[in-house]
Design a protein around this motif. Structure first.
Motif, PDB file in Angstrom:
ATOM      1  N   ILE A   1      -5.103  -4.919  -5.289  1.00  0.00           N
ATOM      2  CA  ILE A   1      -4.227  -3.750  -5.263  1.00  0.00           C
ATOM      3  C   ILE A   1      -4.020  -3.250  -3.836  1.00  0.00           C
ATOM      4  CG2 ILE A   1      -3.985  -1.338  -5.991  1.00  0.00           C
ATOM      5  CD1 ILE A   1      -5.319  -2.083  -8.602  1.00  0.00           C
ATOM      6  N   LEU A   2      -5.120  -3.228  -3.035  1.00  0.00           N
ATOM      7  CA  LEU A   2      -4.996  -2.797  -1.642  1.00  0.00           C
ATOM      8  C   LEU A   2      -4.098  -3.750  -0.856  1.00  0.00           C
ATOM      9  CD1 LEU A   2      -8.570  -1.576  -0.611  1.00  0.00           C
ATOM     10  CD2 LEU A   2      -6.467  -0.244  -0.579  1.00  0.00           C
ATOM     11  N   GLN A   3      -4.250  -5.024  -1.134  1.00  0.00           N
ATOM     12  CA  GLN A   3      -3.452  -6.029  -0.432  1.00  0.00           C
ATOM     13  C   GLN A   3      -1.972  -5.854  -0.770  1.00  0.00           C
ATOM     14  OE1 GLN A   3      -4.388 -10.144  -1.382  1.00  0.00           O
ATOM     15  NE2 GLN A   3      -4.334 -10.681   0.778  1.00  0.00           N
ATOM     16  N   TYR A   4      -1.707  -5.628  -2.041  1.00  0.00           N
ATOM     17  CA  TYR A   4      -0.324  -5.430  -2.474  1.00  0.00           C
ATOM     18  C   TYR A   4       0.246  -4.152  -1.859  1.00  0.00           C
ATOM     19  CZ  TYR A   4       3.756  -5.099  -5.500  1.00  0.00           C
ATOM     20  OH  TYR A   4       5.042  -5.018  -5.967  1.00  0.00           O
ATOM     21  N   ALA A   5      -0.557  -3.084  -1.877  1.00  0.00           N
ATOM     22  CA  ALA A   5      -0.112  -1.807  -1.310  1.00  0.00           C
ATOM     23  C   ALA A   5       0.174  -1.944   0.182  1.00  0.00           C
ATOM     24  CB  ALA A   5      -1.180  -0.736  -1.545  1.00  0.00           C
ATOM     25  N   HIS A   6      -0.708  -2.659   0.890  1.00  0.00           N
ATOM     26  CA  HIS A   6      -0.520  -2.879   2.332  1.00  0.00           C
ATOM     27  C   HIS A   6       0.803  -3.610   2.601  1.00  0.00           C
ATOM     28  CE1 HIS A   6      -1.198  -4.227   6.472  1.00  0.00           C
ATOM     29  NE2 HIS A   6      -0.963  -5.464   6.039  1.00  0.00           N
ATOM     30  N   ASN A   7       1.060  -4.672   1.836  1.00  0.00           N
ATOM     31  CA  ASN A   7       2.279  -5.449   2.039  1.00  0.00           C
ATOM     32  C   ASN A   7       3.533  -4.624   1.763  1.00  0.00           C
ATOM     33  OD1 ASN A   7       0.823  -7.722   2.747  1.00  0.00           O
ATOM     34  ND2 ASN A   7       0.773  -8.530   0.667  1.00  0.00           N
ATOM     35  N   GLU A   8       3.502  -3.871   0.671  1.00  0.00           N
ATOM     36  CA  GLU A   8       4.668  -3.070   0.297  1.00  0.00           C
ATOM     37  C   GLU A   8       4.919  -1.942   1.297  1.00  0.00           C
ATOM     38  OE1 GLU A   8       7.020  -3.361  -2.273  1.00  0.00           O
ATOM     39  OE2 GLU A   8       6.135  -5.363  -2.223  1.00  0.00           O
ATOM     40  N   LEU A   9       3.852  -1.305   1.738  1.00  0.00           N
ATOM     41  CA  LEU A   9       3.992  -0.214   2.710  1.00  0.00           C
ATOM     42  C   LEU A   9       4.513  -0.744   4.047  1.00  0.00           C
ATOM     43  CD1 LEU A   9       0.725   1.772   1.902  1.00  0.00           C
ATOM     44  CD2 LEU A   9       3.067   2.609   1.601  1.00  0.00           C
ATOM     45  N   THR A  10       4.061  -1.948   4.402  1.00  0.00           N
ATOM     46  CA  THR A  10       4.517  -2.558   5.652  1.00  0.00           C
ATOM     47  C   THR A  10       6.013  -2.884   5.578  1.00  0.00           C
ATOM     48  OG1 THR A  10       2.318  -3.522   6.025  1.00  0.00           O
ATOM     49  CG2 THR A  10       4.160  -4.460   7.278  1.00  0.00           C
ATOM     50  N   ILE A  11       6.433  -3.446   4.442  1.00  0.00           N
ATOM     51  CA  ILE A  11       7.854  -3.755   4.245  1.00  0.00           C
ATOM     52  C   ILE A  11       8.687  -2.474   4.281  1.00  0.00           C
ATOM     53  CG2 ILE A  11       9.557  -4.625   2.565  1.00  0.00           C
ATOM     54  CD1 ILE A  11       7.360  -6.599   1.639  1.00  0.00           C
ATOM     55  N   TYR A  12       8.104  -1.396   3.750  1.00  0.00           N
ATOM     56  CA  TYR A  12       8.795  -0.106   3.704  1.00  0.00           C
ATOM     57  C   TYR A  12       8.926   0.526   5.092  1.00  0.00           C
ATOM     58  CZ  TYR A  12      10.185   4.306   1.441  1.00  0.00           C
ATOM     59  OH  TYR A  12      10.863   5.434   1.021  1.00  0.00           O
ATOM     60  N   GLY A  13       8.138  -0.002   6.034  1.00  0.00           N
ATOM     61  CA  GLY A  13       8.248   0.468   7.413  1.00  0.00           C
ATOM     62  C   GLY A  13       7.074   1.293   7.897  1.00  0.00           C
ATOM     63  N   TYR A  14       5.979   1.290   7.120  1.00  0.00           N
ATOM     64  CA  TYR A  14       4.801   2.060   7.521  1.00  0.00           C
ATOM     65  C   TYR A  14       3.680   1.099   7.935  1.00  0.00           C
ATOM     66  CZ  TYR A  14       7.150   6.036   5.381  1.00  0.00           C
ATOM     67  OH  TYR A  14       8.058   7.009   5.072  1.00  0.00           O
ATOM     68  N   ASN A  15       2.887   1.519   8.925  1.00  0.00           N
ATOM     69  CA  ASN A  15       1.764   0.708   9.380  1.00  0.00           C
ATOM     70  C   ASN A  15       0.508   1.565   9.465  1.00  0.00           C
ATOM     71  OD1 ASN A  15       1.884   2.188  11.825  1.00  0.00           O
ATOM     72  ND2 ASN A  15       3.441   0.778  12.605  1.00  0.00           N
ATOM     73  N   LYS A  16      -0.555   1.006  10.028  1.00  0.00           N
ATOM     74  CA  LYS A  16      -1.848   1.696  10.058  1.00  0.00           C
ATOM     75  C   LYS A  16      -1.871   2.920  10.960  1.00  0.00           C
ATOM     76  CE  LYS A  16      -4.615  -2.309   8.733  1.00  0.00           C
ATOM     77  NZ  LYS A  16      -5.745  -3.190   9.074  1.00  0.00           N
ATOM     78  N   ASP A  17      -0.844   3.096  11.751  1.00  0.00           N
ATOM     79  CA  ASP A  17      -0.752   4.303  12.578  1.00  0.00           C
ATOM     80  C   ASP A  17      -0.009   5.421  11.860  1.00  0.00           C
ATOM     81  OD1 ASP A  17      -2.072   3.181  14.793  1.00  0.00           O
ATOM     82  OD2 ASP A  17      -0.221   2.181  15.443  1.00  0.00           O
ATOM     83  N   SER A  18       0.477   5.129  10.670  1.00  0.00           N
ATOM     84  CA  SER A  18       1.256   6.112   9.918  1.00  0.00           C
ATOM     85  C   SER A  18       0.346   6.924   8.996  1.00  0.00           C
ATOM     86  CB  SER A  18       2.318   5.395   9.089  1.00  0.00           C
ATOM     87  OG  SER A  18       2.809   6.230   8.077  1.00  0.00           O
ATOM     88  N   LYS A  19       0.529   8.234   8.970  1.00  0.00           N
ATOM     89  CA  LYS A  19      -0.246   9.104   8.090  1.00  0.00           C
ATOM     90  C   LYS A  19       0.038   8.774   6.628  1.00  0.00           C
ATOM     91  CE  LYS A  19      -1.321  13.979   7.212  1.00  0.00           C
ATOM     92  NZ  LYS A  19      -1.284  13.872   5.749  1.00  0.00           N
ATOM     93  N   TYR A  20       1.298   8.481   6.320  1.00  0.00           N
ATOM     94  CA  TYR A  20       1.700   8.121   4.957  1.00  0.00           C
ATOM     95  C   TYR A  20       0.925   6.889   4.493  1.00  0.00           C
ATOM     96  CZ  TYR A  20       4.930   7.009   1.106  1.00  0.00           C
ATOM     97  OH  TYR A  20       5.473   6.722  -0.122  1.00  0.00           O
ATOM     98  N   TYR A  21       0.877   5.875   5.344  1.00  0.00           N
ATOM     99  CA  TYR A  21       0.148   4.630   5.045  1.00  0.00           C
ATOM    100  C   TYR A  21      -1.335   4.944   4.833  1.00  0.00           C
ATOM    101  CZ  TYR A  21      -2.013   0.039   5.824  1.00  0.00           C
ATOM    102  OH  TYR A  21      -2.766  -1.104   5.698  1.00  0.00           O
ATOM    103  N   ASN A  22      -1.925   5.680   5.760  1.00  0.00           N
ATOM    104  CA  ASN A  22      -3.358   5.962   5.711  1.00  0.00           C
ATOM    105  C   ASN A  22      -3.740   6.772   4.479  1.00  0.00           C
ATOM    106  OD1 ASN A  22      -3.927   4.591   8.079  1.00  0.00           O
ATOM    107  ND2 ASN A  22      -3.598   6.378   9.366  1.00  0.00           N
ATOM    108  N   ASP A  23      -2.908   7.749   4.108  1.00  0.00           N
ATOM    109  CA  ASP A  23      -3.213   8.586   2.946  1.00  0.00           C
ATOM    110  C   ASP A  23      -3.259   7.755   1.673  1.00  0.00           C
ATOM    111  OD1 ASP A  23      -3.376  10.842   4.489  1.00  0.00           O
ATOM    112  OD2 ASP A  23      -1.372  11.591   4.011  1.00  0.00           O
ATOM    113  N   ILE A  24      -2.278   6.859   1.514  1.00  0.00           N
ATOM    114  CA  ILE A  24      -2.206   6.054   0.288  1.00  0.00           C
ATOM    115  C   ILE A  24      -3.339   5.029   0.239  1.00  0.00           C
ATOM    116  CG2 ILE A  24      -0.826   4.321  -0.946  1.00  0.00           C
ATOM    117  CD1 ILE A  24       1.658   5.877  -0.042  1.00  0.00           C
ATOM    118  N   ILE A  25      -3.565   4.345   1.347  1.00  0.00           N
ATOM    119  CA  ILE A  25      -4.641   3.350   1.386  1.00  0.00           C
ATOM    120  C   ILE A  25      -5.994   4.011   1.161  1.00  0.00           C
ATOM    121  CG2 ILE A  25      -5.878   1.712   2.884  1.00  0.00           C
ATOM    122  CD1 ILE A  25      -3.229   0.637   1.846  1.00  0.00           C
ATOM    123  N   GLU A  26      -6.176   5.204   1.728  1.00  0.00           N
ATOM    124  CA  GLU A  26      -7.448   5.927   1.568  1.00  0.00           C
ATOM    125  C   GLU A  26      -7.700   6.263   0.102  1.00  0.00           C
ATOM    126  OE1 GLU A  26      -9.761   9.796   3.438  1.00  0.00           O
ATOM    127  OE2 GLU A  26      -7.599   9.878   3.159  1.00  0.00           O
TER     128      GLU A  26
END
Length: 255
Positions: A33-58
């Motif tokens: 699930i984390l792997q899928y979320a990471h891929n989808e968030l990356t495609i959406y334009g968010y990375n590990k420096d993004s608060k949106y990305y970090n909140d969801i992954i956390e």
């Protein structure tokens, strides 16, 4: 006051700083699930420096920390989703202590755990028991029925038909069945979407109709006590022949 603000800013900075370190150290390779979320968030334009990305992954990492089985993670997410929409995760008792007086009326009470259930004169109704969406539009001017598709839904009076003829029955409220109230263990149902025909009588004036054999209407009737009302204004009328005079009579009869 100034010291409190400074302390708050320091704590917030430290939280965000260590949160980023925590996120960067999460191993997503072993979590589907984390792997899928990471891929989808990356495609959406968010990375590990993004608060949106970090909140969801956390959030996903936190709820999956002690669960290696994806089904358990999905269950936890479904529980969180219900809580976010203020939907109870355990059955309601529907007892007196679960209701409080509504601010809009002295004789109307709202369920404290699920504010879509109201009690009025010892009956309980559910405001989101159903919604109605348009599958067809009929113009009484042209007599033509046109297929229509929309994701939007409305809360109208719903008029019952049988083979295109209005029965005279309509409703807008669904009551919880007495047997369900007495059980002391009530789980709210999902909203039933009724697909009906919008009958356009005049510009900005229309009614929503649904056939008596519609499967969703039958399911609604099985789950609730539908508060059927009667109007003679439309009774035995073909939906193609409804006039503004009929509509005005219905409105006058139901003032």
């Amino acid at each position: 006051m100034l010291i409190k603000k400074i302390k708050y800013k320091i704590v917030k900075f430290l939280y965000n700083y260590f949160k980023k370190i925590y996120i960067r150290n999460i191993n997503i390779d072993n979590n589907e699930i984390l792997q899928y979320a990471h891929n989808e968030l990356t495609i959406y334009g968010y990375n590990k420096d993004s608060k949106y990305y970090n909140d969801i992954i956390e959030v996903i990492a936190a709820i999956s920390k002690n669960n290696n089985i994806n089904s358990s993670i999905k269950h936890n997410i479904s529980v969180i989703n219900k809580l976010c929409y203020k939907v109870p995760i355990t059955p309601l008792t529907l007892k007196e202590d679960e209701f409080e007086q509504s601010i809009s009326s002295k004789i109307l009470y709202v369920n404290k755990r699920y504010n879509r259930i109201y009690k009025h004169l010892n009956k309980m109704f559910v405001t989101n028991a159903f919604s109605i969406s348009i599958s067809y539009i009929l113009s009484t001017k042209t007599k033509r029925i046109i297929p229509y598709s929309t994701d939007l839904s409305w809360k109208y009076n719903v008029f019952e038909t049988k083979n295109g003829i209005l029965t005279g029955r309509y409703f807008d409220i669904c009551y919880i069945k007495e047997c369900q109230i007495k059980s002391g263990s009530y789980i709210p149902f999902n909203t039933i979407k009724l697909k009906g025909t919008k009958v356009e009588i005049k510009e900005f004036i229309a009614i929503m109709t649904i056939d008596c054999e519609n499967s969703d209407l039958i399911r609604l009737s099985n789950l609730y006590d539908i508060d059927w009302k009667i109007t003679n204004a439309f009774k035995d009328k073909n939906i193609k022949n409804i006039t503004i005079r009929d509509y005005n009579k219905y409105r006058n009869d139901n003032k």
